[in-house]
Design an enzyme around this catalytic site. Structure first.
Site, PDB file in Angstrom:
ATOM      1  N   CYS A  74      88.488  80.496  11.806  1.00 51.89           N
ATOM      2  CA  CYS A  74      87.614  79.555  12.526  1.00 51.89           C
ATOM      3  C   CYS A  74      87.560  79.997  13.975  1.00 51.89           C
ATOM      4  CB  CYS A  74      88.167  78.127  12.413  1.00 51.89           C
ATOM      5  SG  CYS A  74      87.188  76.896  13.287  1.00 51.89           S
ATOM      6  N   GLU A  99      85.950  85.021   8.124  1.00 54.07           N
ATOM      7  CA  GLU A  99      85.894  84.263   6.881  1.00 54.07           C
ATOM      8  C   GLU A  99      84.538  83.590   6.735  1.00 54.07           C
ATOM      9  OE1 GLU A  99      88.299  80.497   4.849  1.00 54.07           O
ATOM     10  OE2 GLU A  99      89.239  81.693   6.430  1.00 54.07           O
TER      11      GLU A  99
END
Length: 525
Positions: free
Chosen positions: A388, A422
């Site tokens: 993140c 990701e």
């Protein structure tokens, strides 16, 4: 020789007179029957009685006159006030005499004798009624609501009062009754308001009924509805449309350091904080509070001036701290809740132990202020170097996003791994990464002096995943398929454009200096 029956007519409208005359008529009839005559209906008047008394025509009539010597009583029990009242029906005396003389009229009178006697009440008797109290003129009433009275129960004089005093007392009583009604109504509403406050506290609006007029209350309700419609935020509209579920965060703004930031998305803060609409966050320890006063008191006692953990990078005012989610769990959870206000696809809030957080700050004389951060798994089987990433809104479009991305790839180079973010990426994250990959490839093309370019070599030197390199080359139209082989085209126009921008930026360009990194890979990676 049979005695002549005298027919006398009673023309007065008095009930009491008719009663007395009826008794006289019965006596006259009885006396006639005793003499053997045929019974007939006899009608008497006071005038005919006086005539019969003066002439003493028959003893029966005289007996009737003796019975009727006292004047008849009025319905109130009083005698008539003048003789004229007794002579009202005197014109009927001539009619009675004609009836007595004319046999045909007597026969018709006899035919109607079977009908019951009709009682008549004359309207003029209302004016003749008087109060029985001596000295009273029948004016006024004890209740104060009427102009006259005819009984002792309503007589002001009998109760030692005057008519004016009765009216004043009636007005006073009405006023007291109105005041008592108002007071009783007020007490009832006060009781309702108190029960409402005890039951609901400050969670509901106070009761507004009977405080003002219905018209004013209706205007107030309309103003409330209009204000509610005008003050709808995007989050409230999403909630009304069902896109935000009940209990989700409805925080509109946060006070963070010197900045007041508008939130973009909802974040799962506790319900008691999510209902406030505005949240107050300490910019150093990231603790969230309900009010400005609590924040001010907290800032006076807060000893934190930078994030917890180890400082692994510093160049100028820019520093990066490595924070372990297992060692500093509360700080990392607060950081994730704060980040969710500006990220749509973030799902990690409380399970922070498997992650490392790299927090970038900008230092001044008051402390190290949060610029942005990225997190990564301690053990990633897919070699994700970023889980993140976020740049705070007040630091966007200033180059800090690329610095965070560049720092994540610098750590991958130190680890001698190829990294990739990701998926899925947010919209702003995808734009930032595509810009970074484009800049990395054009810099590599600009510095490359050989004849053949290998994607594998580019990936090993830049630590960028080959899949990301291919997608970037395709977007730049630098990858072609020719005779069964993929060729990388060196577009000099794109390289010259990039170089011109780099020259224009000069030395103020925010970049990561690998020599300023003081970091060793964590054990077990």
């Amino acid at each position: 020789m049979p005695r002549r029956r005298q027919s006398v007519h009673l023309g007065s409208g008095s009930d009491g007179t008719e009663d007395s005359d009826s008794s006289a008529e019965r006596e006259q009839t009885n006396s006639s029957e005793s003499d053997g005559n045929m019974p007939k209906r006899t009608r008497l008047t006071r005038a005919s009685l006086r005539l019969s008394q003066s002439s003493q025509d028959t003893p029966d009539v005289k007996r009737v006159g003796d019975h009727d010597e006292s004047p008849p009583l009025t319905p109130t029990g009083n005698a008539p006030s003048s003789e004229s009242e007794l002579d009202i029906s005197s014109p009927n005396a001539s009619h009675d005499e004609s009836v007595a003389k004319d046999p045909a009229l007597r026969d018709s009178d006899k035919d109607l004798s079977h009908r019951p006697k009709r009682r008549r009440c004359h309207e003029t008797y209302n004016f003749n009624m008087k109060c029985p109290t001596p000295g009273c003129n029948s004016l006024g009433h004890l209740t104060g609501k009427h102009e006259r009275h005819f009984a002792v129960s309503g007589c002001p004089l009998y109760h030692n009062l005057s008519a004016d005093e009765c009216k004043v007392k009636a007005t006073t009583r009405e006023k007291h009754e109105e005041e008592s009604k108002v007071q009783e109504e007020s007490n009832r509403h006060a009781t309702r308001h108190q029960e409402h406050r005890q039951s609901h506290g400050n969670t509901r609006e106070p009761l507004l009924e009977n405080i003002t007029s219905e018209y004013d209350l209706e205007l107030f309700r309309k103003a409330q509805a209009r204000a509610s419609e005008d003050l709808k935020t995007p989050q409230e509209k999403l909630r009304i449309q069902g896109q935000i579920t009940e209990g989700s965060n409805m925080i509109k703004t946060i006070l963070f350091g010197r900045y007041e930031l508008d939130t973009w998305y909802h974040s799962p803060y506790p319900e008691e904080y999510a209902r406030l609409g505005r949240l107050y966050v300490c910019e150093f320890c990231l603790k969230y509070m309900k009010s400005q006063t609590i924040l001010r008191r907290h800032m006076a006692k807060c000893v934190w001036k930078h994030p917890p953990g180890d400082e692994v990078y510093r160049k100028g005012a820019i520093s990066v701290f490595e924070v372990d989610g297992k060692k500093n769990k509360i700080y990392c959870q607060n950081l994730c809740l704060l980040a969710k206000l500006f990220l749509d696809h973030k799902t990690l809030y409380y399970d922070v132990e498997p992650f490392l957080f790299y927090v970038m700050t900008e230092a001044d004389n008051t402390g190290c202020h949060l610029v942005g951060y990225f997190s990564k798994e301690k053990n990633s089987f897919l070699n994700y170097n970023v889980s993140c990433i976020l740049t705070m809104p007040q630091y966007m479009r200033q180059g800090f996003g690329k610095m965070l991305i560049d720092f994540s790839y610098l750590l991958s180079k130190v680890e001698e791994k190829v990294g990739s973010p990701e998926r899925p990426l947010s919209d702003l994250g995808l734009i930032s990464y595509r810009s970074y990959w484009k800049e990395v490839l054009l810099r590599y093309m600009y510095n490359f002096q050989g004849k053949e370019i290998s994607i594998k070599e580019i990936s090993q030197e830049t630590a960028v995943n080959p899949v990301d390199i291919v997608s970037t080359l395709q977007s730049l139209q630098m990858l072609k398929y020719w005779k069964g082989k993929h060729l990388v085209l060196k577009r000099q126009d794109l390289i010259d454009e990039w170089k011109a921008k780099e020259t224009k930026r000069g030395s103020n360009n925010k970049t990561i200096d690998p020599s300023s990194l003081k970091w060793t890979p964590p054990k077990g990676t």
